[in-house]
Design a protein around this motif. Structure first.
Motif, mmCIF file in Angstrom:
data_model
loop_
_atom_site.group_PDB
_atom_site.id
_atom_site.type_symbol
_atom_site.label_atom_id
_atom_site.label_comp_id
_atom_site.label_asym_id
_atom_site.label_seq_id
_atom_site.Cartn_x
_atom_site.Cartn_y
_atom_site.Cartn_z
ATOM 1 N N THR A 1 0.826 -1.336 0.222
ATOM 2 C CA THR A 1 -0.099 0.346 -0.235
ATOM 3 C C THR A 1 0.683 1.530 0.179
ATOM 4 O O THR A 1 1.418 1.432 1.283
ATOM 5 N N LEU A 2 0.259 2.252 -0.854
ATOM 6 C CA LEU A 2 1.578 3.240 -1.305
ATOM 7 C C LEU A 2 -0.106 4.228 -0.378
ATOM 8 O O LEU A 2 -0.721 4.513 -0.713
ATOM 9 N N PHE A 3 0.945 5.392 0.606
ATOM 10 C CA PHE A 3 -0.369 6.437 1.260
ATOM 11 C C PHE A 3 -0.228 7.875 0.411
ATOM 12 O O PHE A 3 1.187 7.808 0.575
ATOM 13 N N VAL A 4 -1.166 8.782 -0.071
ATOM 14 C CA VAL A 4 -0.627 9.550 -0.730
ATOM 15 C C VAL A 4 -1.473 10.874 -0.730
ATOM 16 O O VAL A 4 -2.691 10.955 0.077
ATOM 17 N N ASP A 5 -1.037 12.143 -0.652
ATOM 18 C CA ASP A 5 -2.027 13.167 -0.437
ATOM 19 C C ASP A 5 -2.675 13.613 -1.865
ATOM 20 O O ASP A 5 -3.635 14.743 -1.855
ATOM 21 N N ASP A 6 -3.159 12.685 -3.022
ATOM 22 C CA ASP A 6 -3.461 13.287 -4.119
ATOM 23 C C ASP A 6 -4.334 11.834 -4.576
ATOM 24 O O ASP A 6 -4.372 11.590 -5.424
ATOM 25 N N LEU A 7 -4.979 11.580 -3.770
ATOM 26 C CA LEU A 7 -5.531 10.043 -3.930
ATOM 27 C C LEU A 7 -6.425 10.666 -5.335
ATOM 28 O O LEU A 7 -6.430 9.433 -6.223
ATOM 29 N N ASP A 8 -7.704 11.158 -5.241
ATOM 30 C CA ASP A 8 -8.406 11.305 -6.160
ATOM 31 C C ASP A 8 -8.070 11.451 -7.535
ATOM 32 O O ASP A 8 -8.263 10.656 -8.710
ATOM 33 N N GLU A 9 -6.912 12.382 -7.823
ATOM 34 C CA GLU A 9 -5.946 12.593 -8.919
ATOM 35 C C GLU A 9 -5.120 11.633 -9.060
ATOM 36 O O GLU A 9 -5.322 11.530 -10.527
ATOM 37 N N ARG A 10 -4.521 11.091 -8.571
ATOM 38 C CA ARG A 10 -4.110 10.005 -9.404
ATOM 39 C C ARG A 10 -5.131 8.541 -9.820
ATOM 40 O O ARG A 10 -5.337 7.816 -10.337
ATOM 41 N N VAL A 11 -6.091 8.015 -8.832
ATOM 42 C CA VAL A 11 -6.536 7.766 -9.376
ATOM 43 C C VAL A 11 -7.536 7.474 -10.613
ATOM 44 O O VAL A 11 -7.736 7.213 -11.178
ATOM 45 N N ALA A 12 -8.217 9.110 -10.639
ATOM 46 C CA ALA A 12 -8.172 9.321 -12.130
ATOM 47 C C ALA A 12 -7.192 9.155 -13.005
ATOM 48 O O ALA A 12 -7.552 9.027 -14.329
ATOM 49 N N GLY A 13 -6.309 9.342 -13.029
ATOM 50 C CA GLY A 13 -4.700 9.115 -13.777
ATOM 51 C C GLY A 13 -4.681 7.850 -14.351
ATOM 52 O O GLY A 13 -4.741 7.101 -15.480
ATOM 53 N N ILE A 14 -4.895 6.992 -13.211
ATOM 54 C CA ILE A 14 -4.647 5.699 -13.006
ATOM 55 C C ILE A 14 -6.285 5.022 -14.548
ATOM 56 O O ILE A 14 -5.698 4.762 -15.471
ATOM 57 N N SER A 15 -6.859 5.315 -13.912
ATOM 58 C CA SER A 15 -8.311 5.254 -15.040
ATOM 59 C C SER A 15 -8.592 5.611 -16.155
ATOM 60 O O SER A 15 -8.615 5.201 -16.857
ATOM 61 N N ALA A 16 -7.420 7.023 -16.319
ATOM 62 C CA ALA A 16 -7.106 7.337 -17.774
ATOM 63 C C ALA A 16 -6.257 6.736 -18.627
ATOM 64 O O ALA A 16 -6.300 6.383 -19.657
ATOM 65 N N ARG A 17 -5.139 5.903 -17.333
ATOM 66 C CA ARG A 17 -4.134 5.050 -18.759
ATOM 67 C C ARG A 17 -5.268 3.304 -18.486
ATOM 68 O O ARG A 17 -4.439 2.692 -19.105
ATOM 69 N N GLY A 18 -6.037 3.346 -18.293
ATOM 70 C CA GLY A 18 -7.371 1.641 -18.538
ATOM 71 C C GLY A 18 -6.959 1.356 -17.763
ATOM 72 O O GLY A 18 -7.588 -0.376 -17.655
ATOM 73 N N ILE A 19 -6.848 1.161 -16.455
ATOM 74 C CA ILE A 19 -6.888 0.252 -15.525
ATOM 75 C C ILE A 19 -7.962 0.977 -14.577
ATOM 76 O O ILE A 19 -7.923 2.176 -13.790
ATOM 77 N N GLU A 20 -8.720 0.162 -13.975
ATOM 78 C CA GLU A 20 -9.690 0.463 -12.678
ATOM 79 C C GLU A 20 -9.808 -0.697 -11.748
ATOM 80 O O GLU A 20 -8.810 -1.445 -11.091
ATOM 81 N N PRO A 21 -9.934 0.412 -10.721
ATOM 82 C CA PRO A 21 -9.942 -0.018 -9.233
ATOM 83 C C PRO A 21 -10.684 -2.389 -9.268
ATOM 84 O O PRO A 21 -12.192 -2.185 -9.550
ATOM 85 N N ALA A 22 -9.848 -2.691 -8.369
ATOM 86 C CA ALA A 22 -10.235 -3.825 -8.123
ATOM 87 C C ALA A 22 -11.647 -4.067 -6.719
ATOM 88 O O ALA A 22 -13.125 -4.856 -7.003
ATOM 89 N N ASP A 23 -11.393 -2.392 -5.912
ATOM 90 C CA ASP A 23 -12.025 -2.439 -4.854
ATOM 91 C C ASP A 23 -11.477 -1.596 -3.808
ATOM 92 O O ASP A 23 -10.592 -0.683 -4.684
ATOM 93 N N ARG A 24 -12.385 -0.899 -3.607
ATOM 94 C CA ARG A 24 -12.777 0.387 -2.633
ATOM 95 C C ARG A 24 -12.880 0.635 -1.329
ATOM 96 O O ARG A 24 -14.010 -0.049 -1.380
ATOM 97 N N GLU A 25 -11.873 0.747 -0.462
ATOM 98 C CA GLU A 25 -12.532 0.746 0.558
ATOM 99 C C GLU A 25 -12.349 1.904 1.801
ATOM 100 O O GLU A 25 -11.626 3.058 1.038
ATOM 101 N N THR A 26 -13.010 2.033 2.836
ATOM 102 C CA THR A 26 -13.193 3.537 3.675
ATOM 103 C C THR A 26 -13.692 3.129 5.163
ATOM 104 O O THR A 26 -14.219 1.817 5.179
#
Length: 113
Positions: free
Chosen positions: A63-88
Motif C-alpha cells: 500500500t502506498l499512501f498519497v496526498d493526491d488520491l483522487d487525482e492519482r485514481v483519475a490518472g490511473i483510470s485514464a490509462r485504462g486500469i480500474e480499481p478492483a475494490d475500494r475501502e473507507t
C-alpha cells in the motif's frame, strides 16, 4: 540513519507485468536492474520493483499512501486500469485497491475526502 524501502512484486509474465505497472504508475521504470527486474522510485526513499520469480508470483500486498488520491485514481483510470475494490475506514481514510493480472495487490490510500 537513512532507510530505503524496496517493495518487491514477483511475476510470471515479466513483459506483461512491466506494461501493466507502466500504466499504473504512469511512466516507464525509473531503473532497469537487469533483464528480469525493473524498479519505480515512488518516493525519495521508497521503490517498487517488479521481478520475474514465477514460483512466488501473485502473492504481493503493498500500500502506498498519497496526498493526491483522487487525482492519482483519475490518472490511473485514464490509462485504462480500474480499481478492483475500494475501502473507507471508520476514520474516513480511503484505500483504492488494484490487482495486476497475476493477483498481486497494490493499494493506494489517502486522507478522508
Amino acid at each position: 540513519m537513512s532507510v530505503e524501502l524496496f517493495a518487491g512484486i514477483a511475476v510470471r509474465d515479466f513483459a506483461g507485468a512491466v506494461a501493466w505497472y507502466e500504466r499504473l504508475f504512469g511512466s516507464p521504470p525509473t531503473f532497469v536492474v537487469h533483464d528480469t527486474e525493473v524498479l519505480w522510485e515512488v518516493t525519495p526513499h521508497g521503490s517498487v520493483y517488479v521481478v520475474l520469480r514465477p514460483e512466488r508470483a501473485g502473492h504481493s500486498l503493498h500500500t502506498l499512501f498519497v496526498d493526491d488520491l483522487d487525482e492519482r485514481v483519475a490518472g490511473i483510470s485514464a490509462r485504462g486500469i480500474e480499481p478492483a475494490d475500494r475501502e473507507t475506514y471508520g476514520n474516513g481514510v480511503r484505500k483504492i485497491i488494484y490487482r495486476d493480472p497475476e493477483g498481486n495487490e497494490l493499494g493506494i490510500g489517502g486522507a478522508p475526502a
